[in-house]
Write an enzyme that holds these catalytic residues in place. Sequence first.
Site, PDB file in Angstrom:
ATOM      1  N   GLU A   1      26.254  42.920  52.421  1.00 57.53           N
ATOM      2  CA  GLU A   1      24.863  43.800  51.852  1.00 57.53           C
ATOM      3  C   GLU A   1      23.756  43.469  52.984  1.00 57.53           C
ATOM      4  OE1 GLU A   1      25.217  43.609  47.755  1.00 57.53           O
ATOM      5  OE2 GLU A   1      23.142  44.100  47.336  1.00 57.53           O
TER       6      GLU A   1
ATOM      7  N   GLN B   1      34.328  43.392  40.181  1.00 62.63           N
ATOM      8  CA  GLN B   1      33.339  44.242  41.083  1.00 62.63           C
ATOM      9  C   GLN B   1      34.001  44.682  42.536  1.00 62.63           C
ATOM     10  OE1 GLN B   1      30.013  42.070  43.231  1.00 62.63           O
ATOM     11  NE2 GLN B   1      28.781  43.281  41.439  1.00 62.63           N
TER      12      GLN B   1
ATOM     13  N   LEU C   1      34.437  42.434  54.651  1.00 64.38           N
ATOM     14  CA  LEU C   1      33.224  42.464  54.223  1.00 64.38           C
ATOM     15  C   LEU C   1      32.261  43.042  55.297  1.00 64.38           C
ATOM     16  CD1 LEU C   1      32.301  42.712  51.133  1.00 64.38           C
ATOM     17  CD2 LEU C   1      30.892  40.715  51.621  1.00 64.38           C
TER      18      LEU C   1
ATOM     19  N   ARG D   1      25.924  47.618  42.954  1.00 64.21           N
ATOM     20  CA  ARG D   1      27.236  47.638  43.872  1.00 64.21           C
ATOM     21  C   ARG D   1      28.248  48.802  43.116  1.00 64.21           C
ATOM     22  NH1 ARG D   1      28.258  41.537  45.988  1.00 64.21           N
ATOM     23  NH2 ARG D   1      26.825  41.579  47.425  1.00 64.21           N
TER      24      ARG D   1
ATOM     25  N   HIS E   1      36.063  42.713  45.134  1.00 60.73           N
ATOM     26  CA  HIS E   1      35.136  41.784  45.977  1.00 60.73           C
ATOM     27  C   HIS E   1      34.960  40.421  44.846  1.00 60.73           C
ATOM     28  CE1 HIS E   1      32.431  40.064  48.436  1.00 60.73           C
ATOM     29  NE2 HIS E   1      31.376  40.073  47.501  1.00 60.73           N
TER      30      HIS E   1
ATOM     31  N   HIS F   1      33.168  45.810  45.774  1.00 61.53           N
ATOM     32  CA  HIS F   1      32.084  45.784  47.343  1.00 61.53           C
ATOM     33  C   HIS F   1      31.886  47.501  47.866  1.00 61.53           C
ATOM     34  CE1 HIS F   1      29.159  44.670  50.218  1.00 61.53           C
ATOM     35  NE2 HIS F   1      28.811  43.748  49.593  1.00 61.53           N
TER      36      HIS F   1
ATOM     37  N   ARG G   1      27.548  41.902  38.766  1.00 64.18           N
ATOM     38  CA  ARG G   1      26.783  40.927  39.463  1.00 64.18           C
ATOM     39  C   ARG G   1      26.039  41.393  40.422  1.00 64.18           C
ATOM     40  NH1 ARG G   1      27.531  37.773  44.478  1.00 64.18           N
ATOM     41  NH2 ARG G   1      29.163  39.172  44.896  1.00 64.18           N
TER      42      ARG G   1
ATOM     43  N   PHE H   1      17.933  42.716  48.681  1.00 63.98           N
ATOM     44  CA  PHE H   1      19.676  43.018  48.165  1.00 63.98           C
ATOM     45  C   PHE H   1      19.666  44.184  47.047  1.00 63.98           C
ATOM     46  CE2 PHE H   1      23.142  39.749  49.159  1.00 63.98           C
ATOM     47  CZ  PHE H   1      23.116  39.866  50.332  1.00 63.98           C
TER      48      PHE H   1
HETATM   49  C1  LIG Z   1      33.518  37.999  52.208  1.00 62.65           C
HETATM   50  C2  LIG Z   1      32.747  37.486  51.057  1.00 62.65           C
HETATM   51  C3  LIG Z   1      31.271  37.468  51.079  1.00 62.65           C
HETATM   52  C4  LIG Z   1      30.522  37.111  50.338  1.00 62.65           C
HETATM   53  N1  LIG Z   1      29.062  36.914  50.371  1.00 62.65           N
HETATM   54  C5  LIG Z   1      28.408  36.505  49.524  1.00 62.65           C
HETATM   55  C6  LIG Z   1      27.121  36.510  49.365  1.00 62.65           C
HETATM   56  O1  LIG Z   1      26.399  36.720  50.485  1.00 62.65           O
HETATM   57  N2  LIG Z   1      26.178  35.972  48.334  1.00 62.65           N
HETATM   58  C7  LIG Z   1      26.669  35.746  47.271  1.00 62.65           C
HETATM   59  O2  LIG Z   1      26.042  35.153  46.268  1.00 62.65           O
HETATM   60  N3  LIG Z   1      28.225  35.676  47.065  1.00 62.65           N
HETATM   61  C8  LIG Z   1      28.992  36.195  48.076  1.00 62.65           C
HETATM   62  N4  LIG Z   1      30.240  36.114  47.788  1.00 62.65           N
HETATM   63  C9  LIG Z   1      30.791  35.764  46.672  1.00 62.65           C
HETATM   64  C10 LIG Z   1      30.840  34.123  46.672  1.00 62.65           C
HETATM   65  O3  LIG Z   1      31.444  33.809  48.051  1.00 62.65           O
HETATM   66  C11 LIG Z   1      31.725  33.477  45.747  1.00 62.65           C
HETATM   67  O4  LIG Z   1      31.556  34.286  44.339  1.00 62.65           O
HETATM   68  C12 LIG Z   1      31.555  31.913  45.549  1.00 62.65           C
HETATM   69  O5  LIG Z   1      31.415  31.357  46.888  1.00 62.65           O
HETATM   70  C13 LIG Z   1      32.547  31.307  44.778  1.00 62.65           C
HETATM   71  O6  LIG Z   1      32.236  30.036  44.713  1.00 62.65           O
HETATM   72  P1  LIG Z   1      33.293  29.131  43.894  1.00 62.65           P
HETATM   73  O7  LIG Z   1      33.149  27.787  44.384  1.00 62.65           O
HETATM   74  O8  LIG Z   1      33.381  29.433  42.560  1.00 62.65           O
HETATM   75  O9  LIG Z   1      35.014  29.535  44.384  1.00 62.65           O
HETATM   76  P2  LIG Z   1      35.261  29.610  45.844  1.00 62.65           P
HETATM   77  O10 LIG Z   1      34.455  29.446  47.024  1.00 62.65           O
HETATM   78  O11 LIG Z   1      36.353  30.628  45.716  1.00 62.65           O
HETATM   79  O12 LIG Z   1      36.237  28.228  46.078  1.00 62.65           O
HETATM   80  C14 LIG Z   1      37.489  27.966  45.156  1.00 62.65           C
HETATM   81  C15 LIG Z   1      38.099  26.750  45.537  1.00 62.65           C
HETATM   82  O13 LIG Z   1      39.165  26.433  44.582  1.00 62.65           O
HETATM   83  C16 LIG Z   1      40.250  26.010  45.528  1.00 62.65           C
HETATM   84  N5  LIG Z   1      41.552  26.401  44.530  1.00 62.65           N
HETATM   85  C17 LIG Z   1      41.840  27.593  44.083  1.00 62.65           C
HETATM   86  N6  LIG Z   1      43.128  27.415  43.632  1.00 62.65           N
HETATM   87  C18 LIG Z   1      43.585  26.106  43.467  1.00 62.65           C
HETATM   88  C19 LIG Z   1      44.615  25.339  42.839  1.00 62.65           C
HETATM   89  N7  LIG Z   1      45.416  25.973  42.255  1.00 62.65           N
HETATM   90  N8  LIG Z   1      44.667  24.045  43.276  1.00 62.65           N
HETATM   91  C20 LIG Z   1      43.537  23.393  43.883  1.00 62.65           C
HETATM   92  N9  LIG Z   1      42.689  24.021  44.516  1.00 62.65           N
HETATM   93  C21 LIG Z   1      42.538  25.279  44.074  1.00 62.65           C
HETATM   94  C22 LIG Z   1      40.619  26.904  46.650  1.00 62.65           C
HETATM   95  O14 LIG Z   1      41.016  26.189  47.869  1.00 62.65           O
HETATM   96  C23 LIG Z   1      38.833  26.811  47.099  1.00 62.65           C
HETATM   97  O15 LIG Z   1      38.781  25.550  47.793  1.00 62.65           O
HETATM   98  C24 LIG Z   1      31.143  36.848  48.971  1.00 62.65           C
HETATM   99  C25 LIG Z   1      32.381  36.497  48.625  1.00 62.65           C
HETATM  100  C26 LIG Z   1      33.254  36.902  49.940  1.00 62.65           C
HETATM  101  C27 LIG Z   1      34.688  36.941  49.481  1.00 62.65           C
END
Ligand SMILES: Cc1cc2nc3c(=O)[nH]c(=O)nc-3n(C[C@H](O)[C@H](O)[C@H](O)COP(=O)(O)OP(=O)(O)OC[C@H]3O[C@@H](n4cnc5c(N)ncnc54)[C@H](O)[C@@H]3O)c2cc1C
Length: 548
Positions: free
Chosen positions: A243, A228, A240, A267, A327, A230, A362, A114
């Site tokens: 990577e 960041q 997306l 990135r 991203h 992407h 990141r 990566f």
């Molecule tokens: C398309 C894509 C591909 C990615 N690929 C990678 C990868 O391969 N490797 C990597 O390390 N990272 C990757 N990332 C980044 C990574 O997915 C995220 O940084 C990580 O999943 C964040 O996890 P989280 O649990 O913090 O938040 P999230 O997974 O964003 O979850 C947030 C949660 O909070 C809830 N929420 C938000 N606001 C409220 C509210 N007001 N009330 C109640 N609930 C709420 C949402 O509904 C959701 O359930 C990618 C991101 C994207 C968009």
Amino acid sequence: MLYDVIVVGSGIAGLAAAIRAGENYANVLLLTKNMPLRSNSSMAAGGINASFANMEPDDYRAHLADTIKGGDGLVEERSAATLTKNGVDVVSWLDGLGANFDKDENGKILQRAFGGAGKKRTCFVADKTGGAIVQAMIMSLKGKNIKVVSDYCVMSLLVDEERAAGVSALNKKTCQIELFGAKSVVFAGGGYGGVYFGHTSNPLDSVGDLLSVALRAGLGLRDMEFMQFHPTGLWHSGSLVSEAVRGEGGYIVNAKGDRFTNELATRDVLSRAIAREMEQGGGVYIDVRHIEPEILEKRVPSFIRAAMSQEGKDVTKELVPIKPVAHYSMGGIAVNEKCETQIKGLYAAGECACNGTHGANRLGGNSLLEAAVFGRIAGEEASAYAKKQTGYLKADLTIVAKDEKRIENILKGEAGANPRAVRKSLGDAMYKNVGLFRTEEGLMRGYEYTGYLKGVAGMMSAMEKKREGNFEVPFILELQNAALIAEATVLAALKREESRGAHFRDDFGVRDDNRFKAHSIVKMDGMRLFHRFEERGVFAAIKHFIRR
Ligand SMILES: Cc1cc2nc3c(=O)[nH]c(=O)nc-3n(C[C@H](O)[C@H](O)[C@H](O)COP(=O)(O)OP(=O)(O)OC[C@H]3O[C@@H](n4cnc5c(N)ncnc54)[C@H](O)[C@@H]3O)c2cc1C
């Protein structure tokens, strides 16, 4: 409704926190604004980093060194050490829950290259890693003392005597506000990439709701300027291209078909190289025609399907047009490496939080790890804190009255501007003025415009006036949050007069450690936002409390 621990958000950070708190015998409520399976975590494709050393010699120190280098002078080493030391343990735990990482014939987890990593360190499940992890975690909630409630949008933190007492949330089906009391609360609401609507890999609803809640509760947001980009979003949709595609050997080429950059650079570097190439005219493409179709089918199947369905391209024969897209949010609610905020009993983890792990930039594969590692820590800390509390606190009902007023304002009056169009204008303005290349002039324009849109959003009314099933109401709330978070991002970007990591200023083209080896803090007083810089390291021992 009273709980030991309320976790907000059902991404990997929230799920990890809930599972850990449940294992710690806490009575847990997991609140989420959509279906539990819907989150950025579920969309994550390429993989999660851990120094298993299954492909080549590696250890957590090498992972830490890469993370620090990628973060361009702003990484908090205690947080990054916690991240990298826990990698192998956490990925093994996820595999044990049923994520079922791709393995070799001896059962060792496979790892791919990566960007910015010196070793093949990224563990994966084809290019559906996040979805596999989330499904396994959701399955493992069964049998634990964890209640999952979806379609509730958290609007405010309830506080009593400077301590977290629960949350108020909009029931999206009835548009009524409901209160949930708890001894401790974990925010795991994800990042704010969706503020760049039209130019982002994030879904529309990723607007940093919980960052807005934290701001309104008097908390500081750290390092908001570091959004960041992407390098490889699909040209039309912004979806997306993971990577993983470059990790498996994909090339980035210009309109003449020539490679012009190192595909595995970090990135920020790669995104800028692509954007500069695009400025020369002609497009930029991802090229995988030299890779065996069977390998592509096995390792990056989602890319093959997305290229066909969204761009009409057969990746085995054609180039796929791409552009950089917003991203990942390095910025977030200021916390220390124990996920503590400055309000007692409130913790934050995952993309909505900032403990300095990623500094100014990141590395790919580090955010799923961050969500799992710090989600578990938040669940551990929140449940331990809850156990020490003898009873429940009272809710400060003035906060709830303000939430109710927000809903009433949306439901009364003439509907004017179209909220979706305003979201698009906001996204366009952010991409143009607070995008890959920034200048004081553009940022000032962005600051004035986001301030104006914040005003428009604050006065917006729904066309539909009944509460039951009114989906305009949560959409307008998200728009209001998006505009506030946009303004915080621009303000921090204006104040950082240097170039570092994901923040590149055309008018201050170099990194300036004398003035800016420090974190940004944005806070709110009344309706106004304020900014200051905070020394690195000072938040390891976080001081409670701050609410005014
Ligand atoms: C398309 C894509 C591909 C990615 N690929 C990678 C990868 O391969 N490797 C990597 O390390 N990272 C990757 N990332 C980044 C990574 O997915 C995220 O940084 C990580 O999943 C964040 O996890 P989280 O649990 O913090 O938040 P999230 O997974 O964003 O979850 C947030 C949660 O909070 C809830 N929420 C938000 N606001 C409220 C509210 N007001 N009330 C109640 N609930 C709420 C949402 O509904 C959701 O359930 C990618 C991101 C994207 C968009």
